[in-house]
Design an enzyme around this catalytic site. Structure first.
Site, PDB file in Angstrom:
ATOM      1  N   GLU A 212       0.960  -1.123  -0.065  1.00  0.00           N
ATOM      2  CA  GLU A 212       0.003   0.000  -0.181  1.00  0.00           C
ATOM      3  C   GLU A 212       0.875   1.533   0.150  1.00  0.00           C
ATOM      4  O   GLU A 212       0.630   2.294   0.751  1.00  0.00           O
ATOM      5  CB  GLU A 212      -1.115   0.010   1.191  1.00  0.00           C
ATOM      6  CG  GLU A 212      -1.913  -1.243   1.284  1.00  0.00           C
ATOM      7  CD  GLU A 212      -2.872  -1.233   2.205  1.00  0.00           C
ATOM      8  OE1 GLU A 212      -2.932  -0.359   3.105  1.00  0.00           O
ATOM      9  OE2 GLU A 212      -3.978  -2.307   2.358  1.00  0.00           O
ATOM     10  N   ASN A 253       2.277  -5.118  -2.828  1.00  0.00           N
ATOM     11  CA  ASN A 253       1.139  -5.442  -2.802  1.00  0.00           C
ATOM     12  C   ASN A 253       0.218  -4.184  -2.579  1.00  0.00           C
ATOM     13  O   ASN A 253       0.730  -3.088  -1.946  1.00  0.00           O
ATOM     14  CB  ASN A 253       0.972  -6.243  -1.800  1.00  0.00           C
ATOM     15  CG  ASN A 253      -0.487  -6.868  -1.372  1.00  0.00           C
ATOM     16  OD1 ASN A 253      -1.207  -7.550  -2.381  1.00  0.00           O
ATOM     17  ND2 ASN A 253      -0.957  -6.923  -0.376  1.00  0.00           N
ATOM     18  N   HIS A 289     -10.419  -5.941  -2.681  1.00  0.00           N
ATOM     19  CA  HIS A 289     -11.509  -5.786  -1.770  1.00  0.00           C
ATOM     20  C   HIS A 289     -12.504  -5.174  -2.621  1.00  0.00           C
ATOM     21  O   HIS A 289     -12.375  -3.781  -2.790  1.00  0.00           O
ATOM     22  CB  HIS A 289     -11.012  -5.125  -0.509  1.00  0.00           C
ATOM     23  CG  HIS A 289      -9.915  -5.831   0.414  1.00  0.00           C
ATOM     24  ND1 HIS A 289     -10.107  -6.993   1.047  1.00  0.00           N
ATOM     25  CD2 HIS A 289      -8.726  -5.465   0.668  1.00  0.00           C
ATOM     26  CE1 HIS A 289      -9.370  -7.140   1.815  1.00  0.00           C
ATOM     27  NE2 HIS A 289      -8.319  -6.464   1.404  1.00  0.00           N
ATOM     28  N   GLU A 317      -6.058 -10.571  -1.740  1.00  0.00           N
ATOM     29  CA  GLU A 317      -6.758 -10.370  -0.479  1.00  0.00           C
ATOM     30  C   GLU A 317      -8.340 -10.352  -0.751  1.00  0.00           C
ATOM     31  O   GLU A 317      -9.228  -9.372  -0.309  1.00  0.00           O
ATOM     32  CB  GLU A 317      -6.580  -9.264   0.371  1.00  0.00           C
ATOM     33  CG  GLU A 317      -5.254  -9.168   0.783  1.00  0.00           C
ATOM     34  CD  GLU A 317      -4.867  -7.824   1.585  1.00  0.00           C
ATOM     35  OE1 GLU A 317      -5.657  -7.058   2.150  1.00  0.00           O
ATOM     36  OE2 GLU A 317      -3.492  -7.680   1.865  1.00  0.00           O
ATOM     37  N   ASP A 319     -12.074 -10.363  -1.234  1.00  0.00           N
ATOM     38  CA  ASP A 319     -13.393 -10.166  -0.861  1.00  0.00           C
ATOM     39  C   ASP A 319     -14.464  -9.435  -1.593  1.00  0.00           C
ATOM     40  O   ASP A 319     -13.739  -8.441  -2.278  1.00  0.00           O
ATOM     41  CB  ASP A 319     -13.545 -10.301   0.740  1.00  0.00           C
ATOM     42  CG  ASP A 319     -13.124  -8.811   1.168  1.00  0.00           C
ATOM     43  OD1 ASP A 319     -12.534  -7.968   0.461  1.00  0.00           O
ATOM     44  OD2 ASP A 319     -12.552  -8.805   2.478  1.00  0.00           O
TER      45      ASP A 319
END
Ligand SMILES: *[C@@H]1O[C@H](CO)[C@@H](O)[C@H](O)[C@H]1NC(C)=O
Length: 382
Positions: A212, A253, A289, A317, A319
């Protein structure tokens, strides 16, 4: 777990001109700097690549347990991960950590359907080195031990991140000091798990080295790392990770890399710049996400990320708000369609354990039963 103090003090040759300050590197393969520590410090062996000047004669307060090791080959429980592997991918994983490994229902699904685990919190900086030079590996070891004894791959997460970062790191405002702090942290953490995870021929391990680091417009996010060191912290971190674990795939990432947007383009440009200077970044992770109906740009994002010339990309990650079958199948097919996409990691098994639980974003419901989206993904992989 048996505790074993593993300090080996390196014999220090008195041939260097200037002494190494506290927490500085004083030895290790390829080290060309000083090997004599300042008075009151001891050059302490941490791994083959890194010895460090620590307080006192025994190495300060660092507690070292024996890192886990295995000869267990990766296993698949026959479910989602096995189906994805049958399509040529390397894993479908999930985040986990010690607490989630105490839930039998969760563990059963991890075993049957997931081939890789990512520590949700236990390998973040505040969890591992809340106090400078003092490492707490217990929860991370718990996850690694579980993974190796169950034949699961591991994505180490994460070495350099502006969040869940102890205040003592943020307060280091000089370039040399912060460089040393980054190098020491990475050497200790990545060095600990170096080559311990899989003694199999297709050994596969990932470290998220930086996490990030971008603004939405593709420029570098302000953090202690970028504020003090500029872009160079990226190279410093990847070089330290490469030195600490020469076999791991090293990743950058980030989130909101969900379409070919300005953030993707800024990241791709940075990866090309850094890799022009050497063999640093192996892979790019897009967290994904997603919001409902937010999967449409996934394939374009993966394709754009792969265009940076890295060995591989991954969804790290995943979702999706509402967990519609359509969204999950779209993401699955996006990874299948991009050869560089090696795998997908879900950010949890069951909705009840999700960090965005109210969005019911995962493949298994609150009773750890597969949802419609799970069945749809399995069908898409048939
Ligand atoms: C990019 O975004 C950051 C953070 O919002 C902002 O501070 C910066 O001014 C922006 N840069 C450009 C060139 O738009």
């Amino acid at each position: 777990m048996s505790k074993l103090l593993a300090f080996v003090t390196i014999a220090v040759l008195a041939r260097q001109i200037s002494a190494v300050p506290i927490y500085g590197q004083c030895g290790g393969i390829g080290h060309t700097g000083g090997t004599t520590c300042d008075s009151g410090l001891t050059c302490t062996y941490l791994n083959d690549w890194y010895s460090q000047c620590l307080p006192g004669s025994g190495g300060g307060t660092t507690t070292t347990t024996q890192p886990p090791t295995t000869t267990q080959p990766p296993t698949s429980g026959g479910g989602l991960d096995a189906k994805f592997k049958a399509k040529g991918k390397k894993f479908w994983g999930s985040c986990a950590d010690a607490g989630l490994l105490n839930k039998a229902a969760n563990v059963a699904v991890l075993k049957s359907d997931f081939g890789q685990v990512t520590p949700e919190n236990s390998m973040k900086w505040d969890a591992l080195e809340g106090t400078r030079g003092s490492f707490t590996f217990g929860n991370a070891d718990t996850l690694v031990n579980w993974a190796v004894s169950n034949g699961k791959l591991i994505r180490g997460h994460t070495l350099v991140w502006h969040s869940q970062l102890p205040g003592w790191v943020t307060s280091v405002r000089d370039k040399a000091g912060l460089t040393s702090v980054i190098q020491s942290h990475i050497s200790n953490v990545a060095g600990r798990y170096k080559g311990k995870l899989y003694a199999v021929s297709d050994f596969f391990q990932i470290w998220d080295v930086v996490n990030e680091i971008f603004n939405e417009n593709g420029t570098l996010r302000s953090s202690v790392f970028s504020d003090v060191l500029g872009e160079s912290f990226v190279q410093i971190a990847f070089a330290a990770a490469r030195a600490a674990d020469g076999t791991a795939k090293l990743y950058i990432n980030d989130y909101n890399l969900d379409s070919n947007n300005a953030k993707v383009q800024g990241l791709v440009a940075l990866v090309k710049r850094v890799n022009a200077g050497g063999n640093y970044i192996d892979g790019i992770g897009t967290q994904m996400h997603l919001e409902a109906n937010g999967a449409g740009g996934a394939q374009a994002a993966l394709t754009a990320l792969a265009s940076a010339g890295v060995q591989e990309v991954a969804i790290t990650e995943l979702d999706i708000k509402g967990a519609s079958s359509n969204d999950y199948v779209t993401v699955t097919k996006a990874c299948l369609a991009v050869p560089a996409c090696v795998g997908i990691t879900s950010w949890g098994v069951s909705d009840v354990d999700s960090w965005r639980s109210g969005n019911t974003p995962l493949l298994f419901d609150g009773n750890y039963k597969p949802k419609a989206a799970y069945n749809a993904v399995i069908s898409a992989l048939a």
